[in-house]
Motif scaffolding. Structure first.
Motif, PDB file in Angstrom:
ATOM      1  N   THR A   1     -86.013 -75.235  18.302  1.00 57.72           N
ATOM      2  CA  THR A   1     -85.137 -75.153  16.939  1.00 57.72           C
ATOM      3  C   THR A   1     -83.906 -75.751  16.685  1.00 57.72           C
ATOM      4  OG1 THR A   1     -83.742 -73.389  17.430  1.00 57.72           O
ATOM      5  CG2 THR A   1     -86.469 -72.871  17.282  1.00 57.72           C
ATOM      6  N   ALA A   2     -83.954 -75.994  15.932  1.00 56.72           N
ATOM      7  CA  ALA A   2     -82.782 -76.732  14.702  1.00 56.72           C
ATOM      8  C   ALA A   2     -81.584 -76.503  15.551  1.00 56.72           C
ATOM      9  CB  ALA A   2     -82.717 -76.989  13.614  1.00 56.72           C
TER      10      ALA A   2
ATOM     11  N   ASN B   1     -84.339 -83.812   8.020  1.00 55.90           N
ATOM     12  CA  ASN B   1     -84.377 -85.057   9.052  1.00 55.90           C
ATOM     13  C   ASN B   1     -84.461 -84.475  10.400  1.00 55.90           C
ATOM     14  OD1 ASN B   1     -81.663 -84.929  10.330  1.00 55.90           O
ATOM     15  ND2 ASN B   1     -80.810 -85.132   7.743  1.00 55.90           N
ATOM     16  N   LYS B   2     -84.871 -85.656  10.662  1.00 54.53           N
ATOM     17  CA  LYS B   2     -84.874 -85.236  12.293  1.00 54.53           C
ATOM     18  C   LYS B   2     -83.673 -85.573  13.433  1.00 54.53           C
ATOM     19  CE  LYS B   2     -87.924 -86.033  16.479  1.00 54.53           C
ATOM     20  NZ  LYS B   2     -89.037 -87.464  17.093  1.00 54.53           N
ATOM     21  N   GLY B   3     -83.613 -84.364  14.169  1.00 48.60           N
ATOM     22  CA  GLY B   3     -82.417 -85.688  15.505  1.00 48.60           C
ATOM     23  C   GLY B   3     -82.655 -85.059  16.970  1.00 48.60           C
ATOM     24  N   GLU B   4     -82.597 -86.210  17.722  1.00 53.57           N
ATOM     25  CA  GLU B   4     -82.710 -86.029  18.698  1.00 53.57           C
ATOM     26  C   GLU B   4     -81.504 -85.728  20.136  1.00 53.57           C
ATOM     27  OE1 GLU B   4     -85.844 -88.631  20.473  1.00 53.57           O
ATOM     28  OE2 GLU B   4     -86.443 -88.689  18.739  1.00 53.57           O
ATOM     29  N   ALA B   5     -81.482 -85.900  20.610  1.00 56.10           N
ATOM     30  CA  ALA B   5     -80.249 -85.604  22.131  1.00 56.10           C
ATOM     31  C   ALA B   5     -81.120 -85.649  23.077  1.00 56.10           C
ATOM     32  CB  ALA B   5     -79.155 -84.140  21.298  1.00 56.10           C
ATOM     33  N   VAL B   6     -80.245 -85.938  24.362  1.00 52.51           N
ATOM     34  CA  VAL B   6     -80.924 -86.361  25.806  1.00 52.51           C
ATOM     35  C   VAL B   6     -79.465 -84.843  26.713  1.00 52.51           C
ATOM     36  CG1 VAL B   6     -81.330 -88.461  25.816  1.00 52.51           C
ATOM     37  CG2 VAL B   6     -79.347 -87.539  26.568  1.00 52.51           C
ATOM     38  N   ILE B   7     -80.130 -84.256  27.519  1.00 47.49           N
ATOM     39  CA  ILE B   7     -79.348 -83.682  28.651  1.00 47.49           C
ATOM     40  C   ILE B   7     -78.687 -84.547  29.699  1.00 47.49           C
ATOM     41  CG2 ILE B   7     -77.925 -81.679  29.814  1.00 47.49           C
ATOM     42  CD1 ILE B   7     -77.885 -81.354  26.201  1.00 47.49           C
ATOM     43  N   ALA B   8     -77.433 -84.792  30.029  1.00 47.86           N
ATOM     44  CA  ALA B   8     -77.345 -86.070  31.087  1.00 47.86           C
ATOM     45  C   ALA B   8     -76.572 -85.025  32.030  1.00 47.86           C
ATOM     46  CB  ALA B   8     -76.872 -86.825  30.872  1.00 47.86           C
TER      47      ALA B   8
ATOM     48  N   THR C   1     -92.597 -88.981  12.067  1.00 50.70           N
ATOM     49  CA  THR C   1     -94.392 -88.630  12.222  1.00 50.70           C
ATOM     50  C   THR C   1     -94.140 -87.151  13.089  1.00 50.70           C
ATOM     51  OG1 THR C   1     -94.728 -89.978  14.032  1.00 50.70           O
ATOM     52  CG2 THR C   1     -94.751 -90.931  12.123  1.00 50.70           C
ATOM     53  N   ASP C   2     -93.532 -86.282  13.778  1.00 48.46           N
ATOM     54  CA  ASP C   2     -92.857 -85.516  14.788  1.00 48.46           C
ATOM     55  C   ASP C   2     -91.761 -84.847  14.751  1.00 48.46           C
ATOM     56  OD1 ASP C   2     -92.673 -86.468  16.280  1.00 48.46           O
ATOM     57  OD2 ASP C   2     -95.154 -87.428  16.980  1.00 48.46           O
ATOM     58  N   ASP C   3     -91.485 -83.862  15.320  1.00 49.57           N
ATOM     59  CA  ASP C   3     -90.243 -83.633  16.453  1.00 49.57           C
ATOM     60  C   ASP C   3     -90.778 -83.269  17.235  1.00 49.57           C
ATOM     61  OD1 ASP C   3     -92.529 -81.043  16.854  1.00 49.57           O
ATOM     62  OD2 ASP C   3     -91.338 -79.623  15.659  1.00 49.57           O
ATOM     63  N   LYS C   4     -90.815 -84.103  17.536  1.00 52.29           N
ATOM     64  CA  LYS C   4     -91.329 -84.371  19.830  1.00 52.29           C
ATOM     65  C   LYS C   4     -89.988 -85.505  19.409  1.00 52.29           C
ATOM     66  CE  LYS C   4     -95.039 -82.126  19.500  1.00 52.29           C
ATOM     67  NZ  LYS C   4     -94.479 -80.213  20.055  1.00 52.29           N
TER      68      LYS C   4
ATOM     69  N   SER D   1     -85.410 -81.962  17.490  1.00 50.19           N
ATOM     70  CA  SER D   1     -85.840 -80.760  16.726  1.00 50.19           C
ATOM     71  C   SER D   1     -85.391 -81.369  15.119  1.00 50.19           C
ATOM     72  CB  SER D   1     -84.952 -79.440  16.277  1.00 50.19           C
ATOM     73  OG  SER D   1     -85.323 -78.038  15.988  1.00 50.19           O
ATOM     74  N   VAL D   2     -85.960 -80.661  14.071  1.00 50.71           N
ATOM     75  CA  VAL D   2     -85.866 -80.903  12.856  1.00 50.71           C
ATOM     76  C   VAL D   2     -85.292 -80.154  12.164  1.00 50.71           C
ATOM     77  CG1 VAL D   2     -86.695 -81.692  10.389  1.00 50.71           C
ATOM     78  CG2 VAL D   2     -88.581 -82.471  12.455  1.00 50.71           C
ATOM     79  N   ARG D   3     -84.088 -80.485  11.139  1.00 50.22           N
ATOM     80  CA  ARG D   3     -82.755 -80.116  10.861  1.00 50.22           C
ATOM     81  C   ARG D   3     -83.636 -79.056   8.915  1.00 50.22           C
ATOM     82  NH1 ARG D   3     -80.171 -84.583  12.391  1.00 50.22           N
ATOM     83  NH2 ARG D   3     -78.966 -84.548  13.839  1.00 50.22           N
ATOM     84  N   PRO D   4     -83.469 -78.434   8.411  1.00 48.46           N
ATOM     85  CA  PRO D   4     -83.523 -78.081   7.414  1.00 48.46           C
ATOM     86  C   PRO D   4     -82.199 -78.663   6.304  1.00 48.46           C
ATOM     87  CG  PRO D   4     -82.410 -76.214   8.123  1.00 48.46           C
ATOM     88  CD  PRO D   4     -82.135 -77.453   9.381  1.00 48.46           C
ATOM     89  N   ALA D   5     -82.356 -80.105   6.361  1.00 45.44           N
ATOM     90  CA  ALA D   5     -81.083 -80.703   5.264  1.00 45.44           C
ATOM     91  C   ALA D   5     -81.774 -80.364   3.949  1.00 45.44           C
ATOM     92  CB  ALA D   5     -80.773 -82.441   5.670  1.00 45.44           C
ATOM     93  N   ASN D   6     -80.735 -81.032   3.351  1.00 45.72           N
ATOM     94  CA  ASN D   6     -81.048 -81.006   1.655  1.00 45.72           C
ATOM     95  C   ASN D   6     -80.583 -81.875   0.959  1.00 45.72           C
ATOM     96  OD1 ASN D   6     -79.097 -79.567  -0.173  1.00 45.72           O
ATOM     97  ND2 ASN D   6     -79.488 -78.120   1.891  1.00 45.72           N
ATOM     98  N   MET D   7     -81.128 -82.339  -0.619  1.00 42.16           N
ATOM     99  CA  MET D   7     -80.064 -83.548  -1.028  1.00 42.16           C
ATOM    100  C   MET D   7     -78.773 -83.470  -1.354  1.00 42.16           C
ATOM    101  SD  MET D   7     -82.743 -85.602  -1.410  1.00 42.16           S
ATOM    102  CE  MET D   7     -82.644 -86.847  -1.995  1.00 42.16           C
TER     103      MET D   7
END
Length: 370
Positions: free
Chosen positions: A55-56, A225-232, A268-271, A300-306
């Motif tokens: 989740t976000a 908007n969608k956000g991605e991150a890696v764990i390293a 297109t997706d949250d992957k 995940s996808v963030r519940p952002a707004n305008m």
């Protein structure tokens, strides 16, 4: 009575047959703090949340940075939000017996001369948060060509520890339904809400991106908007700082670091995507002088707004329905503060800040639901 005993007594809720004050949908950062503050106020609550892995809230870095953007300006209401966040996370951590928050400066590696000059200009204008980095030899860890600025105080929150510990607390006190909330199981009247076999006074939606499809609030100006991150793994890199140069390298746990994030408006997706993984790996190869290993990839996808302002308060037409959502990328700082404002509004009718109150969309929300 000590604080822990008092808190435990508040959590010793009667059975649902005796009635509930609030049904809270979602146990991200918003739902966690709203349930916490309502329980502290002596209210009877039940949280409904399906324990989804990505989740976000769970994917968030946990950073509260007081400045933002290329112009390096203060974030909205940070003078109130930062000290409130420190107190709220410290207090909740104390109740749960864990440490949830620490101060963690951001080291801003200027990628260009122009960015360095912009930071230097702002140093004199914003001495409370902007500083020259201490003379530590970072050349053995990083490739960089310009100076390093420091942003502090910044806070780093252990979001996943908080969500896990609070969930277990709710479960132990029979205050959590671990299931997917289905609105078709809910009947809304102006004086009460019926969910399955339970009658509650009000239902509050803290459901993140799912709120975009909520018929009571779908007319709000969401802009997900969608956000991605890696764990390293980055052995040898200090976990006492956050490192920023386009990407942010944020201490996660042990020798693991969270690295991100992307801000994708068209998706297109949250992957997780291969392209983001490769982009981060290439940037780390250029930036880091020490070995690293990517061990996980989150999205995940963030519940952002305008408006970049949260949605807080009761529906102007359906007064037994409320919302705490739309936090976007600032959930770690916004959620505790506005969970408390909403709690005070629900119990004492204290006002919510006008630029956060969902009633600013009164005409939009009073349209007939589709």
């Amino acid at each position: 009575m000590n604080g822990q005993s008092n808190f435990n007594s508040l959590l010793s809720l009667p059975s649902v047959a005796n009635g509930l004050d609030f049904l809270i949908i979602g146990q991200g950062i918003c739902g966690t703090f709203l349930s916490y503050f309502l329980l502290k106020a002596g209210k009877k609550i039940l949280v409904v949340d399906e324990d989804k892995p990505a989740t976000a809230s769970k994917v968030a870095s946990g950073v509260i940075n007081p400045v933002t953007g290329r112009r390096i300006v203060r974030t909205w209401r940070i003078e109130e939000l930062l000290p409130f966040a420190w107190d709220a996370y410290s207090e909740l951590g104390h109740e749960l017996g864990v440490n949830l928050v620490k101060q963690c400066p951001v080291l801003d590696f200027h990628p260009t001369l122009q960015m360095k000059e912009a930071f230097d200009k702002r140093l004199n204008e914003e001495p409370e948060y902007l500083h020259k980095a201490e003379a530590v030899e970072w050349k053995q860890f990083f490739n960089y060509h310009f100076d390093i600025g420091e942003i502090s105080p910044c806070l780093l929150i252990d979001i996943n520890l908080m969500l896990d510990k609070w969930r277990k607390k709710l479960q132990a006190e029979n205050a959590l339904l671990s299931e997917n909330f289905d609105l078709s199981d809910c009947t809304v009247n102006n004086d009460a809400v019926i969910y399955k076999n339970m009658t509650v006074k009000k239902i509050i939606f803290c459901d993140g991106v799912a709120g975009i499809e909520n018929p009571y609030f779908r007319n709000l100006p969401y802009a997900p908007n969608k956000g991605e991150a890696v764990i390293a793994k980055i052995p040898g890199l200090s976990a006492e700082y956050i490192y920023k140069q386009g990407l942010s390298i944020v201490p996660w746990k042990e020798d693991l670091f969270w690295i991100g994030s992307s801000y994708e408006w068209n998706f297109t997706d949250d992957k997780p995507t291969v392209s983001f993984n490769e982009k981060v790996a290439n940037q780390l190869k250029y930036w880091l002088k020490i070995p690293f290993e990517i061990v996980d990839h989150l999205a995940s996808v963030r519940p952002a707004n305008m408006e970049r302002r949260p949605f807080v308060g009761l529906h102007p037409k359906f007064t037994s329905v409320g919302i705490l959502n739309g936090m976007g990328t600032k959930g770690c700082s916004l959620a505790p503060f506005f969970a408390k404002q909403l709690t005070d509004n629900l119990i004492e009718r204290k006002p919510i800040y006008a630029d956060a109150d969902v009633k600013r969309f009164e005409k939009t929300l009073e349209r007939e639901m589709n």
